[in-house]
Design a protein around this motif. Sequence first.
Motif, mmCIF file in Angstrom:
data_model
loop_
_atom_site.group_PDB
_atom_site.id
_atom_site.type_symbol
_atom_site.label_atom_id
_atom_site.label_comp_id
_atom_site.label_asym_id
_atom_site.label_seq_id
_atom_site.Cartn_x
_atom_site.Cartn_y
_atom_site.Cartn_z
ATOM 1 N N ARG A 75 36.315 48.864 38.161
ATOM 2 C CA ARG A 75 35.802 48.693 39.424
ATOM 3 C C ARG A 75 35.079 49.810 40.025
ATOM 4 N NH1 ARG A 75 39.919 44.455 38.672
ATOM 5 N NH2 ARG A 75 38.745 42.470 38.420
ATOM 6 N N CYS A 76 33.917 49.884 40.422
ATOM 7 C CA CYS A 76 33.372 51.043 40.959
ATOM 8 C C CYS A 76 32.821 50.973 42.401
ATOM 9 C CB CYS A 76 32.101 51.248 39.952
ATOM 10 S SG CYS A 76 31.174 52.748 40.728
ATOM 11 N N GLY A 88 31.257 39.232 40.628
ATOM 12 C CA GLY A 88 31.199 40.726 41.267
ATOM 13 C C GLY A 88 30.136 41.599 40.460
ATOM 14 N N SER A 89 30.607 41.527 39.548
ATOM 15 C CA SER A 89 29.293 42.386 38.259
ATOM 16 C C SER A 89 28.073 42.112 38.439
ATOM 17 C CB SER A 89 29.644 42.309 36.960
ATOM 18 O OG SER A 89 31.141 42.626 37.200
ATOM 19 N N GLY A 124 31.986 39.263 35.575
ATOM 20 C CA GLY A 124 32.281 38.103 36.385
ATOM 21 C C GLY A 124 31.104 38.220 37.484
ATOM 22 N N GLY A 174 37.096 42.485 35.721
ATOM 23 C CA GLY A 174 38.081 42.114 34.918
ATOM 24 C C GLY A 174 37.670 42.046 33.342
HETATM 25 P P1 ADP Z 1 34.048 40.783 38.295
HETATM 26 O O1 ADP Z 1 32.860 41.066 37.800
HETATM 27 O O2 ADP Z 1 35.252 40.678 37.262
HETATM 28 O O3 ADP Z 1 34.011 39.663 39.286
HETATM 29 P P2 ADP Z 1 34.532 42.833 40.684
HETATM 30 O O4 ADP Z 1 34.118 41.843 41.634
HETATM 31 O O5 ADP Z 1 35.430 43.610 40.924
HETATM 32 O O6 ADP Z 1 34.823 42.033 39.011
HETATM 33 O O7 ADP Z 1 32.827 43.455 40.540
HETATM 34 C C1 ADP Z 1 32.805 44.525 39.339
HETATM 35 C C2 ADP Z 1 32.149 45.568 39.869
HETATM 36 O O8 ADP Z 1 30.801 45.278 40.243
HETATM 37 C C3 ADP Z 1 32.775 46.403 41.339
HETATM 38 O O9 ADP Z 1 33.604 47.202 41.285
HETATM 39 C C4 ADP Z 1 31.276 47.209 41.885
HETATM 40 O O10 ADP Z 1 31.134 48.157 41.081
HETATM 41 C C5 ADP Z 1 30.093 45.847 41.476
HETATM 42 N N1 ADP Z 1 29.890 45.020 42.679
HETATM 43 C C6 ADP Z 1 30.212 43.814 42.946
HETATM 44 N N2 ADP Z 1 30.014 43.231 43.870
HETATM 45 C C7 ADP Z 1 28.964 44.093 44.352
HETATM 46 C C8 ADP Z 1 27.975 44.188 45.461
HETATM 47 N N3 ADP Z 1 28.105 43.094 46.394
HETATM 48 N N4 ADP Z 1 27.242 45.268 45.559
HETATM 49 C C9 ADP Z 1 27.273 46.237 44.600
HETATM 50 N N5 ADP Z 1 27.919 46.337 43.529
HETATM 51 C C10 ADP Z 1 28.788 45.355 43.365
#
Ligand code: ADP
Length: 329
Positions: A77-78, A109-110, A107, A16
Amino acid sequence: MQPKKVTKIGVLTSGGDSPGMNAAIRAVVRTSLYEGLDVFGIVRGYSGMVDDDIHQMDSRSVANIIQRGGTVLKTARCKEFFTPEGRQKAYENLKKRGIDGLVVIGGDGSFKGAQKFSNEFDIPCIGLPGTIDKDIAGSDFTIGFDTAVNTAVEAIDKIRDTADAHDRLFIVEVMGRDAGYIALHSGIATGAENILIPESSTSIEDLITNLTEKSKRKKLVNLVVVAEGDKVFGGAENVSKTVKERIPEADTRVCILGHIQRGGAPTCLDRLIASRMGYAAVECLVQGRHNVMVGIVNNQMHYTPLDLAVKETQTIDQEWLRIVKILAS
Ligand code: ADP
């Protein structure tokens, strides 16, 4: 063992978006250049790593961006990065340029992605907390929270004017799927009657009793602020439905603030913390401090191992909830 010397840094924004990410990119680029390192911008988060959308940056690449919302590197988001094959592709693209250190602004997730990648390929990663939700442990601030909450306050103040003019009750929904910080801060700052957040379950009965009791005392009941992730009601529309059923005489309206909270020029505070964190991230890599999230605690730089940063979340201080109750009485 001596830490590996980093010579080429990649920087990306992921997940995000949040206002202040540009100020962080600028700080990373300029500190890297000051330290004599090459620096590369990776476009659209991990997607740019996988798809080889990576560009060398110089001091001018980050001119005139400190005041701009969004992120000049874009974010995404990838899905591919969740797979070992995707991460292998990403690694090959870094390797061919000699990129041997990463700064990930995003965040939790990243950070999970960064942690995995670093373990697999021995590339040191530094995380900067870029999220409007402030839902990351290990820092008093996250890049973007202050701007988002100020945007919410400005909007809610305006809503309150019209609510007051018509004696209406507005249910305002702010962002925060899992964290109620935007609701809590903006609700206190605008004098909301009730604040509904995922971390505390105000029951339907409690809400109705609170509103009717205040009305009986002739207190103006204009404003309930609800986080989008509130678990009891599930958002402003449902709060409004319940209030209409239980207090039919209330003239109730819903306002969902939505993505306006993500945009706009970052506040001074967000520019400052982003600049300090971006600088500290590069200094970490230079000094061989690897796989940490850079935060600020008690106005000092604070470093949390990435594996802890992804496990722990901030908890809301119960005293804040008490303050809400007392001040809105
Ligand atoms: P944020 O960083 O805002 O929390 P996301 O949770 O969507 O956002 O995570 C961003 C990106 O980080 C994901 O789209 C993915 O590419 C990568 N990512 C998140 N969690 C994992 C994971 N467990 N393993 C590998 N890559 C991840």
